[in-house]
Design an enzyme around this catalytic site. Structure first.
Site, short mmCIF file in Angstrom:
data_model
loop_
_atom_site.label_atom_id
_atom_site.label_comp_id
_atom_site.label_asym_id
_atom_site.label_seq_id
_atom_site.Cartn_x
_atom_site.Cartn_y
_atom_site.Cartn_z
N ARG A 118 59.49 22.07 5.48
CA ARG A 118 60.88 22.52 5.28
C ARG A 118 61.74 21.26 5.26
O ARG A 118 61.90 20.59 6.28
CB ARG A 118 61.30 23.46 6.42
N HIS A 145 63.66 28.39 -2.27
CA HIS A 145 63.29 29.02 -0.99
C HIS A 145 62.30 30.15 -1.30
O HIS A 145 62.59 31.34 -1.09
CB HIS A 145 64.54 29.57 -0.30
N GLN A 148 61.18 32.92 1.41
CA GLN A 148 62.19 33.95 1.67
C GLN A 148 62.14 35.02 0.59
O GLN A 148 62.20 36.22 0.89
CB GLN A 148 63.58 33.32 1.71
N ASP A 240 74.55 35.27 0.55
CA ASP A 240 74.11 34.15 1.39
C ASP A 240 75.35 33.39 1.84
O ASP A 240 76.46 33.63 1.35
CB ASP A 240 73.16 33.25 0.59
N CYS A 280 69.71 36.61 3.68
CA CYS A 280 68.55 35.86 4.19
C CYS A 280 68.78 35.31 5.60
O CYS A 280 67.82 34.87 6.24
CB CYS A 280 68.19 34.73 3.23
N ARG A 308 59.44 38.11 6.78
CA ARG A 308 59.01 36.73 6.62
C ARG A 308 57.64 36.55 7.27
O ARG A 308 56.75 35.89 6.73
CB ARG A 308 60.02 35.76 7.27
#
Length: 321
Positions: A118, A145, A148, A240, A280, A308
């Site tokens: 990450r 991402h 996700q 988001d 998210c 997730r």
């Protein structure tokens, strides 16, 4: 009753050892197979059954960016699969002191069975994968991402019973989430409307890729600047944060640019009556979304966050198994 995992079709038994840097690494059928496995693993966990498909395997987790969901879901996931996860901060690794990414990749390949990273740079992830002999998973970059969105696809499939033909409206910044949603929607035959202020649209290069995938799958990638128009006929409304990690200095400027792009209860009511709200996380109530929406009955943000775990367990099982 013990839940037995179903085997994927013979044509799809080719994921072992592969990297997951973007959703484009996999075909539609492979993603559907991953989602099917995620549903099975989720059912086993809910039934209290253990599934140690990665017994003796070790996942190295490299973090340059802070995390809640990514770290906990991967660490818990590898443990639940019978393996072990090692947290690796870039501040503690020699890459933080200038060791080449290529050298780090080759060294870690001798110790581990998989790497999750990450970080900020997509190029860093790609260089790591190019030099590693074990699977590399993109846990997040500034460009993509994909983990996700894999969980998002699982959530939408659970909520709506299908993916093909589902209408999603994404309202907000054309960031890594928008980029990965476009790719995911394009691959899976979904209709995605992206609604962002002028100057905050997603990457043109990724828009082109997403539209190419959509032309094959039968989906659509649409752009709209008016939120009221964007949400009409939406099965899913997604948003988001307005300022992602690393953009804190732009916070004031972005609040001004996005002030008419908040998902309010009034705006959400323009979507389909049974529309689902997704985010998210982390969320800033009062900025990109009203509390009445994110904490309302049609919000699935915490189910989405839990997924997730299940989606990434499926991913690790296939890549590292």
């Amino acid at each position: 009753m013990t839940i037995q995992l179903k085997e994927a079709p013979n044509s799809l038994k080719s994921l072992a050892g592969r990297d997951f840097l973007t959703l484009e690494n996999f075909k539609k059928e492979e993603i559907l197979s991953l989602l099917d496995l995620a549903e099975q693993l989720k059912a086993k966990r809910k039934a209290g059954e253990e599934e140690h498909t990665l017994k003796g395997k070790t996942l190295g987790m490299i973090f340059e960016k802070a995390s809640t969901r990514t770290r906990v879901s991967f660490e818990a996931g590898i443990y639940q699969l019978g393996g072990n996860g090692i947290f690796l901060s870039t501040k503690d690794l020699q890459i933080g002191r200038g060791e080449p990414i290529a050298d780090t990749a080759k060294v870690l390949s001798g110790y581990l069975d998989g790497i999750m990273i990450r970080t900020y740079s997509q190029e860093m992830v790609e260089e790591l994968a190019a030099n590693a002999s074990i699977p590399v998973i993109n846990g997040l970059t500034d460009l993509y991402h994909p983990c996700q969105v894999l969980a998002d696809l699982l959530t939408i499939k659970e909520q709506k019973g299908a993916l093909n033909g589902i209408n999603i409206t994404y309202i907000g910044d054309g960031n890594n989430m928008a980029n990965s949603l476009m790719i995911g929607a394009g691959l899976m035959g979904m209709n995605l409307t992206v609604c962002a202020p002028v100057g905050y649209a997603p990457s043109e290069a990724i828009v082109t890729k997403a539209k190419q995938h959509a032309s094959i799958s039968g989906g659509k990638i649409i752009f709209e600047t008016l939120p009221n128009e964007a949400v009409r006929n939406a099965d899913v409304v997604y948003t988001d944060v307005w300022a992602s990690m690393g953009q804190e200095e732009e916070q004031k400027q972005r609040i001004e640019a996005f002030q008419h792009y908040q998902v309010t209860a009034e705006l959400f009511a323009l979507a389909k009556p049974d529309a689902t709200f997704m985010h998210c996380l982390p969320a800033h109530r009062g900025e990109e979304v009203e509390s009445a929406v994110i904490d309302g009955e049609q919000s699935v943000v915490f189910e989405q966050a839990e997924n997730r775990l299940h989606a990434q367990k499926a991913l690790m099982t296939e890549l590292m198994g």
